[in-house]
Design a protein around this motif. Sequence first.
Motif, mmCIF file in Angstrom:
data_model
loop_
_atom_site.group_PDB
_atom_site.id
_atom_site.type_symbol
_atom_site.label_atom_id
_atom_site.label_comp_id
_atom_site.label_asym_id
_atom_site.label_seq_id
_atom_site.Cartn_x
_atom_site.Cartn_y
_atom_site.Cartn_z
ATOM 1 N N GLY A 87 1.112 -0.627 -0.124
ATOM 2 C CA GLY A 87 -0.101 0.356 0.427
ATOM 3 C C GLY A 87 1.037 0.762 -0.234
ATOM 4 N N LEU A 88 0.492 2.329 -0.777
ATOM 5 C CA LEU A 88 1.225 3.586 -0.906
ATOM 6 C C LEU A 88 0.513 4.905 -1.059
ATOM 7 C CD1 LEU A 88 2.722 4.227 -3.712
ATOM 8 C CD2 LEU A 88 2.741 1.628 -4.087
ATOM 9 N N GLU A 89 1.093 5.612 -0.991
ATOM 10 C CA GLU A 89 0.314 7.116 -0.874
ATOM 11 C C GLU A 89 1.073 8.183 -1.628
ATOM 12 O OE1 GLU A 89 -1.014 8.076 3.160
ATOM 13 O OE2 GLU A 89 -2.246 6.601 3.834
ATOM 14 N N ILE A 90 0.913 8.457 -2.545
ATOM 15 C CA ILE A 90 1.439 9.380 -3.267
ATOM 16 C C ILE A 90 1.167 10.737 -3.370
ATOM 17 C CG2 ILE A 90 2.529 9.830 -6.292
ATOM 18 C CD1 ILE A 90 2.570 6.694 -6.271
ATOM 19 N N PRO A 91 1.727 12.010 -2.968
ATOM 20 C CA PRO A 91 0.699 13.234 -2.828
ATOM 21 C C PRO A 91 0.332 13.560 -4.353
ATOM 22 C CG PRO A 91 3.144 13.185 -2.364
ATOM 23 C CD PRO A 91 3.182 11.985 -2.236
ATOM 24 N N ASP B 281 -3.019 13.527 -4.602
ATOM 25 C CA ASP B 281 -3.198 12.073 -3.102
ATOM 26 C C ASP B 281 -3.893 11.035 -3.672
ATOM 27 O OD1 ASP B 281 -2.948 14.296 -1.221
ATOM 28 O OD2 ASP B 281 -4.894 15.247 -1.934
ATOM 29 N N VAL B 282 -3.150 10.687 -4.235
ATOM 30 C CA VAL B 282 -3.459 9.086 -4.610
ATOM 31 C C VAL B 282 -3.077 7.987 -4.039
ATOM 32 C CG1 VAL B 282 -2.104 7.661 -6.671
ATOM 33 C CG2 VAL B 282 -2.085 9.938 -6.938
ATOM 34 N N THR B 283 -3.471 7.226 -3.255
ATOM 35 C CA THR B 283 -3.924 5.731 -2.711
ATOM 36 C C THR B 283 -3.553 4.888 -2.900
ATOM 37 O OG1 THR B 283 -4.817 6.931 -1.148
ATOM 38 C CG2 THR B 283 -4.241 4.469 -1.024
#
Length: 163
Positions: free
Chosen positions: A29-33, A64-66
């Motif tokens: 799981g990752l979050e990319i701003p 705010d990509v999850t």
Amino acid sequence: MAITNEIIATFVLSFEIRTDLDDYRIDMGLEIPRIEALGKYDVSGNILLFPVRSRGEFTAIFQDVTAVAKLHGKEVTMDDKKYMKVEKLLVDFTLGKSHFRIRDFLNGGNVLGEAMNQFLNQNANEIIKEMKPAAAHSIGRHFKEFLNTAFLKIPINVWLLDA
């Protein structure tokens, strides 16, 4: 339609990983701003009965990509060494905000480009919803090939010391 592009992503704020290495399963799981895609496009076709021709540059910004990726692998043996091969890579993602910008070089005054910009930005959520399955599949296929390029060159016992 032809598209060439370049993708720029700011670094990941958070990253979570779960593994079941006995079954060669990795969940990430990752979050990319922010992701910014820049490119050139060439479109030719008809809208209703009207011919449309456009060529130019585009920018797409996603904030705010999850994302969640589920990797399913299997052990393969080559030259008496064990490797992991990615059999399946499933990807899902959500986007916070998005913004599109098209610069049309063919049509003077850029009327078509401005109309497309307005349409894309007013309907971004619906467009992304329609494109998401194909995008997720394409991203999964691309990264599966990329990961196999690495995993099939590095024996398991090199990156997984207990193997």
